[in-house]
Design a protein around this motif. Structure first.
Motif, PDB file in Angstrom:
ATOM      1  N   LEU A 128     -44.953 -17.788 -15.108  1.00 57.02           N
ATOM      2  CA  LEU A 128     -44.970 -17.861 -13.645  1.00 57.02           C
ATOM      3  C   LEU A 128     -46.355 -17.526 -13.097  1.00 57.02           C
ATOM      4  N   GLU A 129     -47.016 -16.565 -13.688  1.00 59.38           N
ATOM      5  CA  GLU A 129     -48.372 -16.223 -13.250  1.00 59.38           C
ATOM      6  C   GLU A 129     -49.344 -17.376 -13.495  1.00 59.38           C
ATOM      7  N   TYR A 131     -48.449 -20.582 -13.468  1.00 56.88           N
ATOM      8  CA  TYR A 131     -48.127 -21.558 -12.423  1.00 56.88           C
ATOM      9  C   TYR A 131     -48.767 -21.152 -11.093  1.00 56.88           C
ATOM     10  N   ALA A 132     -48.734 -19.854 -10.788  1.00 52.96           N
ATOM     11  CA  ALA A 132     -49.345 -19.363  -9.543  1.00 52.96           C
ATOM     12  C   ALA A 132     -50.857 -19.598  -9.563  1.00 52.96           C
ATOM     13  N   LYS A 135     -51.501 -23.116  -8.788  1.00 57.03           N
ATOM     14  CA  LYS A 135     -51.317 -23.365  -7.362  1.00 57.03           C
ATOM     15  C   LYS A 135     -52.541 -22.900  -6.571  1.00 57.03           C
ATOM     16  N   GLU A 136     -53.083 -21.761  -6.954  1.00 56.37           N
ATOM     17  CA  GLU A 136     -54.242 -21.204  -6.251  1.00 56.37           C
ATOM     18  C   GLU A 136     -55.460 -22.114  -6.308  1.00 56.37           C
ATOM     19  N   TYR A 147     -47.494 -28.614  -3.659  1.00 63.40           N
ATOM     20  CA  TYR A 147     -47.485 -28.060  -5.016  1.00 63.40           C
ATOM     21  C   TYR A 147     -46.109 -28.359  -5.602  1.00 63.40           C
ATOM     22  N   CYS A 166     -39.691 -12.881  -8.333  1.00 63.26           N
ATOM     23  CA  CYS A 166     -41.039 -13.019  -8.879  1.00 63.26           C
ATOM     24  C   CYS A 166     -41.751 -14.213  -8.231  1.00 63.26           C
ATOM     25  N   CYS A 167     -41.051 -15.328  -8.060  1.00 63.48           N
ATOM     26  CA  CYS A 167     -41.643 -16.524  -7.442  1.00 63.48           C
ATOM     27  C   CYS A 167     -41.949 -16.291  -5.971  1.00 63.48           C
ATOM     28  N   LEU A 170     -45.114 -14.482  -5.838  1.00 63.14           N
ATOM     29  CA  LEU A 170     -46.237 -15.339  -6.229  1.00 63.14           C
ATOM     30  C   LEU A 170     -46.378 -16.565  -5.329  1.00 63.14           C
ATOM     31  N   ASP A 171     -45.500 -16.692  -4.337  1.00 67.89           N
ATOM     32  CA  ASP A 171     -45.505 -17.819  -3.407  1.00 67.89           C
ATOM     33  C   ASP A 171     -45.358 -19.163  -4.129  1.00 67.89           C
ATOM     34  N   LEU A 172     -44.385 -19.225  -5.040  1.00 68.23           N
ATOM     35  CA  LEU A 172     -44.119 -20.455  -5.795  1.00 68.23           C
ATOM     36  C   LEU A 172     -42.819 -21.091  -5.323  1.00 68.23           C
TER      37      LEU A 172
END
Length: 188
Positions: A128-129, A131-132, A135-136, A147, A166-167, A170-172
Motif C-alpha cells: 500500500l505504501e 501504491y501511495a 500516486k504521489e 489514479y 490504511c488506504c 494514504l489517500d488511496l
C-alpha cells in the motif's frame, strides 16, 4: 481461450464463461480433456483445469505454471473472467518506485487487483505504501486524469477494515472485498 490467459479455471468459472450449466460444462471439459489439451485436479471447491503442455503449444503459451498458488490464482481469476483487457503480475514502475499487482484491469478505467490470502500484514502495508508513492508522482493523474482504483480481495474478514483504514490514511482509492463476494467484483 480464457484458460490460456488466466492459467487455471474452476468448473464454475468455465460454466459462467460459457453460459451453461455444470452438467454441460462437464461434457465439454471431458471432451477437451480427452484430446490431451488440458489437465485437471479435484479440489474441495470443485474440479480445476489448466492447459497441459500440448494445450499450451496449441495456444502458443510460452509459460506453464504448475498447481502452486492455486487458491490465490482462483481468487484473482474470479475478478477477471468478464474482463477483456488485463495483464497478470505486470510490473508498474515510475522512476525508482515499482509495484507488481496481481492483475491490472485495462478497460475503461485502470484498476489494480490485489489478492490477500494469508500474507503477513506488513506485506500489505508495504505494498500500500508503494501504491501511495506511485500516486504521489502524479504520473497516472497527468496521463489519465485519475489514479487507478485498488481492488483488494481478502480471505480474512478482519483485514477489510484495516486495509480501508490504511488506504484512507494514504489517500488511496480502494474497494475491499471478502473472498465470498468476488464473483460480483468483475461487474464493477
Amino acid at each position: 481461450m480464457s484458460l490460456s490467459r488466466l492459467e487455471v479455471l474452476s468448473r464454475d468459472m468455465i460454466a459462467e464463461l460459457l453460459g451453461v450449466g455444470i452438467k454441460r460444462t462437464n461434457i465439454i471439459m471431458r471432451e477437451i480433456n480427452s484430446s490431451g489439451n488440458v489437465s485437471f485436479i479435484d479440489n474441495p471447491k470443485g474440479r480445476i483445469f489448466k492447459l497441459s503442455k500440448r494445450g499450451a503449444a496449441i495456444f502458443d503459451v510460452n509459460y506453464l505454471h504448475g498447481w502452486s498458488l492455486l487458491e490465490h490464482r482462483l481468487m484473482r481469476n474470479w475478478t477477471l473472467i468478464h474482463e477483456n483487457e488485463y495483464s497478470l503480475e505486470e510490473m508498474v514502475k515510475i522512476g525508482d518506485i515499482s509495484v507488481v499487482p496481481d492483475a491490472v484491469i485495462k478497460g475503461d478505467k485502470i484498476k489494480f487487483i490485489e489478492i490477500d490470502r494469508k500474507q503477513k500484514w506488513k506485506a500489505n502495508v508495504n505494498k500500500l505504501e508503494r501504491y501511495a508513492a506511485l500516486k504521489e508522482t502524479g504520473a497516472f493523474q497527468k496521463q489519465y486524469g485519475y489514479y487507478p482504483r485498488l481492488i483488494w480481495i481478502v480471505e480474512m474478514e478482519s483485514r477489510i477494515d484495516k486495509i480501508k483504514k490504511c488506504c484512507s490514511e494514504l489517500d488511496l482509492p480502494i474497494e475491499v472485498f471478502h473472498v465470498g463476494e468476488i464473483k460480483s467484483v468483475s461487474n464493477r
